[in-house]
Scaffold this motif. Structure first.
Motif, mmCIF file in Angstrom:
data_model
loop_
_atom_site.group_PDB
_atom_site.id
_atom_site.type_symbol
_atom_site.label_atom_id
_atom_site.label_comp_id
_atom_site.label_asym_id
_atom_site.label_seq_id
_atom_site.Cartn_x
_atom_site.Cartn_y
_atom_site.Cartn_z
ATOM 1 N N SER A 358 0.870 -1.172 0.000
ATOM 2 C CA SER A 358 0.000 0.000 0.000
ATOM 3 C C SER A 358 0.905 1.220 0.000
ATOM 4 C CB SER A 358 -0.923 0.005 1.215
ATOM 5 O OG SER A 358 -1.640 1.230 1.285
ATOM 6 N N GLY A 359 1.029 1.866 -1.182
ATOM 7 C CA GLY A 359 1.900 3.027 -1.293
ATOM 8 C C GLY A 359 1.444 4.182 -0.435
ATOM 9 N N GLN A 360 0.155 4.343 -0.269
ATOM 10 C CA GLN A 360 -0.370 5.458 0.506
ATOM 11 C C GLN A 360 -0.193 5.232 2.006
ATOM 12 O OE1 GLN A 360 -4.423 6.433 -0.425
ATOM 13 N NE2 GLN A 360 -4.179 8.541 0.265
ATOM 14 N N MET A 361 -0.358 3.987 2.447
ATOM 15 C CA MET A 361 -0.234 3.672 3.872
ATOM 16 C C MET A 361 1.187 3.294 4.266
ATOM 17 S SD MET A 361 -3.356 4.165 4.719
ATOM 18 C CE MET A 361 -3.370 3.545 6.393
ATOM 19 N N GLY A 362 2.049 2.991 3.266
ATOM 20 C CA GLY A 362 3.435 2.613 3.562
ATOM 21 C C GLY A 362 3.598 1.166 3.989
ATOM 22 N N ASN A 363 2.658 0.292 3.650
ATOM 23 C CA ASN A 363 2.727 -1.115 4.047
ATOM 24 C C ASN A 363 3.420 -1.941 2.960
ATOM 25 O OD1 ASN A 363 1.236 -0.437 6.335
ATOM 26 N ND2 ASN A 363 -0.722 -0.890 5.327
ATOM 27 N N GLY A 364 4.290 -2.863 3.394
ATOM 28 C CA GLY A 364 4.922 -3.807 2.467
ATOM 29 C C GLY A 364 6.085 -3.257 1.666
ATOM 30 N N LEU A 365 6.563 -2.048 1.959
ATOM 31 C CA LEU A 365 7.627 -1.456 1.143
ATOM 32 C C LEU A 365 8.968 -2.158 1.354
ATOM 33 C CD1 LEU A 365 6.811 2.358 1.318
ATOM 34 C CD2 LEU A 365 5.871 0.565 -0.144
ATOM 35 N N ASP A 366 9.259 -2.577 2.595
ATOM 36 C CA ASP A 366 10.512 -3.297 2.841
ATOM 37 C C ASP A 366 10.528 -4.635 2.108
ATOM 38 O OD1 ASP A 366 11.630 -1.326 4.392
ATOM 39 O OD2 ASP A 366 10.892 -2.143 6.289
ATOM 40 N N LYS A 367 9.390 -5.327 2.082
ATOM 41 C CA LYS A 367 9.319 -6.594 1.350
ATOM 42 C C LYS A 367 9.516 -6.369 -0.147
ATOM 43 C CE LYS A 367 6.295 -9.016 4.613
ATOM 44 N NZ LYS A 367 4.990 -9.707 4.788
ATOM 45 N N LEU A 368 8.971 -5.265 -0.648
ATOM 46 C CA LEU A 368 9.136 -4.966 -2.063
ATOM 47 C C LEU A 368 10.595 -4.696 -2.398
ATOM 48 C CD1 LEU A 368 8.022 -4.333 -4.871
ATOM 49 C CD2 LEU A 368 7.580 -1.985 -4.098
ATOM 50 N N MET A 369 11.289 -3.897 -1.567
ATOM 51 C CA MET A 369 12.691 -3.606 -1.843
ATOM 52 C C MET A 369 13.562 -4.850 -1.690
ATOM 53 S SD MET A 369 13.099 -0.707 -3.050
ATOM 54 C CE MET A 369 14.863 -0.982 -3.110
ATOM 55 N N GLN A 370 13.230 -5.722 -0.750
ATOM 56 C CA GLN A 370 13.987 -6.963 -0.625
ATOM 57 C C GLN A 370 13.799 -7.840 -1.854
ATOM 58 O OE1 GLN A 370 16.157 -7.646 2.030
ATOM 59 N NE2 GLN A 370 16.785 -9.164 0.512
ATOM 60 N N ALA A 371 12.583 -7.857 -2.412
ATOM 61 C CA ALA A 371 12.344 -8.602 -3.654
ATOM 62 C C ALA A 371 13.150 -8.005 -4.802
ATOM 63 C CB ALA A 371 10.846 -8.586 -3.984
ATOM 64 N N VAL A 372 13.272 -6.675 -4.840
ATOM 65 C CA VAL A 372 14.076 -6.020 -5.879
ATOM 66 C C VAL A 372 15.542 -6.422 -5.756
ATOM 67 C CG1 VAL A 372 14.948 -3.787 -6.648
ATOM 68 C CG2 VAL A 372 12.508 -4.072 -6.194
ATOM 69 N N ILE A 373 16.086 -6.407 -4.537
ATOM 70 C CA ILE A 373 17.490 -6.766 -4.328
ATOM 71 C C ILE A 373 17.731 -8.229 -4.692
ATOM 72 C CG2 ILE A 373 19.313 -6.993 -2.604
ATOM 73 C CD1 ILE A 373 18.698 -4.113 -3.310
ATOM 74 N N ASP A 374 16.839 -9.128 -4.262
ATOM 75 C CA ASP A 374 17.009 -10.555 -4.557
ATOM 76 C C ASP A 374 16.940 -10.826 -6.058
ATOM 77 O OD1 ASP A 374 17.189 -10.957 -1.845
ATOM 78 O OD2 ASP A 374 15.120 -11.644 -1.606
ATOM 79 N N THR A 375 15.988 -10.188 -6.742
ATOM 80 C CA THR A 375 15.861 -10.379 -8.191
ATOM 81 C C THR A 375 17.084 -9.825 -8.918
ATOM 82 O OG1 THR A 375 13.453 -10.187 -7.990
ATOM 83 C CG2 THR A 375 14.383 -9.937 -10.185
ATOM 84 N N HIS A 376 17.622 -8.715 -8.420
ATOM 85 C CA HIS A 376 18.822 -8.139 -9.042
ATOM 86 C C HIS A 376 20.015 -9.087 -8.916
ATOM 87 C CE1 HIS A 376 22.374 -5.311 -9.064
ATOM 88 N NE2 HIS A 376 21.789 -5.045 -10.210
ATOM 89 N N LYS A 377 20.152 -9.766 -7.773
ATOM 90 C CA LYS A 377 21.243 -10.731 -7.600
ATOM 91 C C LYS A 377 21.092 -11.897 -8.578
ATOM 92 C CE LYS A 377 22.200 -9.822 -2.701
ATOM 93 N NZ LYS A 377 22.171 -10.384 -1.314
ATOM 94 N N THR A 378 19.876 -12.387 -8.732
ATOM 95 C CA THR A 378 19.647 -13.480 -9.676
ATOM 96 C C THR A 378 19.942 -13.031 -11.103
ATOM 97 O OG1 THR A 378 17.894 -14.283 -8.211
ATOM 98 C CG2 THR A 378 17.960 -15.189 -10.430
ATOM 99 N N TRP A 379 19.589 -11.795 -11.419
ATOM 100 C CA TRP A 379 19.836 -11.244 -12.758
ATOM 101 C C TRP A 379 21.328 -11.181 -13.073
ATOM 102 C CZ3 TRP A 379 20.859 -5.897 -14.586
ATOM 103 C CH2 TRP A 379 20.457 -5.688 -15.911
#
Length: 475
Positions: A358-379
């Motif tokens: 939820s971008g407006q409430m700020g929920n789940g942003l850390d999980k999203l960034m961790q998914a970005v970092i993990d996907t970047h490592k696999t890439w």
């Protein structure tokens, strides 16, 4: 950079044209329509021997704070407060208007150093507008032509006089040619056979945020930054330029690009929207990881799938952010449905990560960034050649390639030729005859055995060289 300069003025006086001129490349969108620029856009500038940071701003308009124009005005005022000096552009061809006088009062009230610039001075009849600019009480106007590059030497002298030589030439021995480049060049050739490419964490990770209009992209980035850096609102299609912002997450530098919403191609008719979409596509090509923002209330529309497919074809790592999760009822059931739809609709990137936020409430942003970092490592994965060939022998033994015209195809040798995304070469007999279904089998098998989900994998086939080719046959 020695100082920061904000380019301000009313709509359609040539601010973005001057911004592109000083940047040395077309970064900001330019069109004859007034009010093209909405967000404040930073950039590195070079003017003769001056190197400085500049900010392009929206045209100043009188309106209420709750309107779109009022929020654009707030962005302009924030840029003025952030800068050391303001470059005040007026239209010499049209002359001074009440909007120019209002902006002049605003600049005097804030006590900023101001350089008055009369743009479009090459036009016929611009002399009267140039003389009219004196009544603003901001000193002698500097006549220039941002479109044709005239008067830039005089503009350089005016800026140096305003900020002082000590500030103007305080470069700290920076290499400007390296600093002005938005896109870093990476080498995909490797000399070693390490399991994973060592990632240079000193350079910011480039992340583009894309999606349909009004999906919540700008709101999401503002929540990451903890400030109203980007213009947001209930209106669809607010963002036009692709704006980059830098910040840190868990000591990792991130450079995130906010992009314009991309509608179906048939609906994009206006020239300005076409320019905005082209700018968003360029941001995708320059990014390393692309976050596709979906609306949780209406996910996986045809345009969402088209955007994801475009990212995969470009070879970028992709993560899905399911936004507006706070509006969803029966979340567990809905999340299960979304994961099933992800596997069904995006089979070309099995295992793609879909994170509810939820971008407006700020929920789940850390999980999203961790998914970005993990996907970047696999890439960035790099698999040793010996391990690839052992895997190829086992895989082809379990499920041999099909026979074509009565002759069995042979896969002889495999190696990784590049990364970002991982690309492989297989030497085989008659590569043109290998069925697409068997190639998909190999790719899906690689995802499972080497733990490489959510990224595009490319396999190229070529025939082995025949050592006897070209020789005459002896009796």
């Amino acid at each position: 950079m020695s100082f920061t300069l904000a380019i301000v003025g009313r709509p359609n006086v040539g601010k973005s044209t001057l911004f592109n001129r000083l940047a040395g490349k077309k970064l900001a969108l330019v069109d004859d329509t007034p009010g093209v620029t909405r967000d404040r856009r930073p950039g590195d500038a070079k003017l003769v021997d001056l190197h400085f940071q500049m900010i392009d701003t929206a045209g100043l308009e009188e309106s209420g704070p709750d309107t779109l124009e009022g929020r654009m005005r707030a962005q302009t005022e924030a840029a003025i407060d952030e800068a050391d000096i303001a470059l005040f552009l007026v239209d010499a061809k049209m002359g001074i208007t009440p909007a120019d006088e209002t902006l002049a009062k605003l600049l005097r009230k804030r006590g900023k150093k101001v350089v008055l610039v009369a743009n479009k001075s090459e036009a016929r009849g611009a002399e009267s507008g140039l003389l009219d600019a004196y009544r603003l009480g901001l000193g002698e106007p500097c006549p220039i032509s941002a479109e044709h590059g005239e008067g830039l030497l005089d503009l350089r002298d005016a800026i140096v006089d305003a900020v002082g030589e000590d500030v103007a030439f305080d470069d700290d021995e920076e290499d400007f040619d390296e600093a002005e480049t938005d896109v870093d060049v990476y080498d995909d050739d490797f000399e070693d056979d390490e399991e994973e490419l060592e990632i240079d964490t000193s350079k910011p990770l480039r992340v583009a945020v894309v999606g349909r209009p009004n999906a919540g992209k700008s709101t999401l980035i503002n929540e990451f930054l903890g400030q109203d850096r980007l213009l947001t609102g209930p209106e669809a299609g607010i963002t036009r330029d692709s704006i980059s912002v830098e910040w840190e997450w868990n000591d990792r530098k991130i450079k995130m690009f906010d992009t314009a919403g991309m509608r179906k191609r048939a609906r994009v008719q206006e020239k300005l929207e076409k320019l905005s979409v082209a700018d968003a596509l360029r941001a995708i090509r320059f990014a390393e990881v692309v976050v596709v923002v979906l609306d949780a209330t209406i996910p996986f529309e045809k345009q969402d799938l088209h955007i994801a497919d475009l990212i995969i074809k470009e070879g970028r790592a992709c993560v899905i952010a399911i936004n507006k999760w706070d509006l969803v009822e029966n979340r567990q059931e809905h999340l299960k449905y979304l994961h099933e739809e992800t596997r069904r609709l995006l089979p070309q990137v099995r295992g793609i990560l879909a994170v509810p936020i939820s971008g407006q409430m700020g929920n789940g942003l850390d999980k999203l960034m961790q998914a970005v970092i993990d996907t970047h490592k696999t890439w960035n994965r790099r698999i040793p050649t010996a391990r690839l060939n052992r895997w190829l022998n086992i895989t082809t033994a379990q499920h041999p390639p099909p026979a074509v015209s009565g002759r069995r195809l042979k896969l002889k040798y495999m190696t990784q030729v590049k990364s970002r995304p991982p690309g492989f070469m297989i030497s085989c007999t008659r590569p043109d005859s290998l069925p697409t279904s068997y190639s998909r089998y190999l790719i899906n098998k690689m995802r499972e055995d080497f733990d490489m989900p959510a990224i595009p994998i490319r396999i190229h086939y070529r025939s082995g060289d025949n050592p006897f080719e070209g020789r005459r046959r002896r009796r």
